[in-house]
Design an enzyme around this catalytic site. Structure first.
Site, PDB file in Angstrom:
ATOM      1  N   LYS A 298       0.848  -1.192   0.000  1.00  4.28           N
ATOM      2  CA  LYS A 298       0.000   0.000   0.000  1.00  4.28           C
ATOM      3  C   LYS A 298       0.879   1.236   0.000  1.00  4.28           C
ATOM      4  CE  LYS A 298      -3.550   2.423   2.603  1.00  4.28           C
ATOM      5  NZ  LYS A 298      -4.583   2.364   3.629  1.00  4.28           N
TER       6      LYS A 298
ATOM      7  N   LYS B 138      -2.287  -1.669  -3.752  1.00  2.00           N
ATOM      8  CA  LYS B 138      -3.170  -0.496  -3.732  1.00  2.00           C
ATOM      9  C   LYS B 138      -2.354   0.767  -3.842  1.00  2.00           C
ATOM     10  CE  LYS B 138      -6.104   1.841  -0.499  1.00  2.00           C
ATOM     11  NZ  LYS B 138      -6.330   2.042   0.881  1.00  2.00           N
TER      12      LYS B 138
END
Ligand code: PBG
Length: 327
Positions: free
Chosen positions: A194, A247
């Protein structure tokens, strides 16, 4: 002209193109992120995310029904609590917003699969994803609260938990806590790779979770790094993550491919709020074809190697799959 190899030969008709497709998708791989909030009778549209709402619990079943009708059977819940404090009490309260949303969802639509985002940033008064020590986000004291949050979600009915905080060691801490409480079979989908991304801007408006000071760069990843993403993914697999997520999706397709190559767990990708907002804004101006761009973004994510796709466009994508425009 003599030419034995003609790539165009297999592009001559829709039927043929469909037959030779390398990337095939399925509605079962879609996860729809949803926001729930305190109060009654409200569906507040998120200004920077047209078509996405914050639902009070009495309105939640209506949206769950629409999601299910579209053929999307997996949702990810995000909570916006009434009160935020220093220790994120709302994140792990038995009567917290996500916990009650799970009770409502499970009762009304038990056939849906409920995943919860496990993080503290929506619940802390300062908007950071962990406990503060001065201006620093403290790793180890945060782990206990994350584990407590995950257990409380599962107690309320969550089928899977998805930690998104980026603290070191959180997957192991959550795994141990789940096991100790008898939840050995509950899987963990880790937001392992992330990045500290500007693409989360609209989400932070939706969840009212922008950090009050500083940024998230001391825990989320630096966008310049790719090998470090491999390290994060491998560590989380070792700690017991069942699914690894990358992500955002669109700007990190290379990481999806990499993570798929180096691990043997399912790979998920999250097309985040800013990706959705960009497409919506351009489409509203008549500058792009919304549906085609949405489909292209989805297909490229799967082509890169994702098996699971989290997207605010889940319902619309499901329709495109049903109607054979992609898939
Ligand atoms: C919570 C969390 C965020 C997102 C998912 N979980 C925000 C953040 O890290 O700031 C972003 C999702 C999106 O932008 O759609 N930590």
């Amino acid at each position: 002209m003599e030419m034995i190899k003609r790539p165009r030969r297999i592009r001559g008709s829709e039927s043929l193109r469909k037959m030779v497709r390398e990337t095939r998708m399925d509605k079962a791989s879609l996860i729809y992120p949803m926001f729930v909030q305190e109060g009654t009778g409200k569906e507040d549209e998120i200004p920077s995310m047209p078509g996405q709402f914050r639902y009070t619990l009495d309105r939640l079943p209506y949206e769950l029904e629409r999601v299910m009708r579209a053929g999307v059977e997996r949702v990810m819940l995000f909570g916006i609590p009434g009160v935020k404090d220093e220790v994120a009490s709302g994140a792990y309260a038995a009567d917290g917003i996500v916990q009650r949303a799970l009770e409502v969802g499970k009762k009304e639509f038990p056939q849906l699969y409920y995943i919860t985002d496990v993080c503290l940033c929506e619940y802390t008064s300062h908007g950071h994803c962990g406990m503060l020590c001065g201006q620093e986000v403290e790793n180890d004291s945060t782990l206990k609260l994350l584990a407590k949050t995950a257990v409380s979600h599962v107690q309320a009915g969550a089928d899977m938990v998805a930690p998104s905080d980026m603290m070191d060691g959180r997957v192991l801490a959550i795994r141990k806590a789940l096991d100790q409480n008898g939840y050995k079979e509950i899987p963990i989908m880790s937001y392992a790779v992330k990045y500290a991304s500007a693409f989360y801007g609209p989400f932070r408006e939706a969840a009212d979770s922008a950090p009050a000071f500083g940024d998230r760069k001391s825990y989320q990843m630096d966008m310049h790094n790719s090998r470090e993403g491999v390290k994060e993914a491998l560590l989380d697999v070792e700690e017991g993550a069942d699914i690894i997520m990358v992500k955002p999706a669109l700007s990190y397709l290379d990481m999806i491919t990499k993570v798929r190559d180096v691990t043997n767990v399912p790979v998920a990708a999250y097309s985040v709020s800013g990706e959705y907002a960009m497409v919506k804004a351009a489409a509203r101006n008549g500058w792009i074809d919304e549906e085609r761009v949405m489909c292209e973004m989805a297909v490229s994510t799967y082509r890169a190697g994702a098996q699971i796709y989290l997207t605010y466009y889940a319902k619309e994508l499901a329709k495109c799959m049903d109607e054979g425009r992609i898939g």
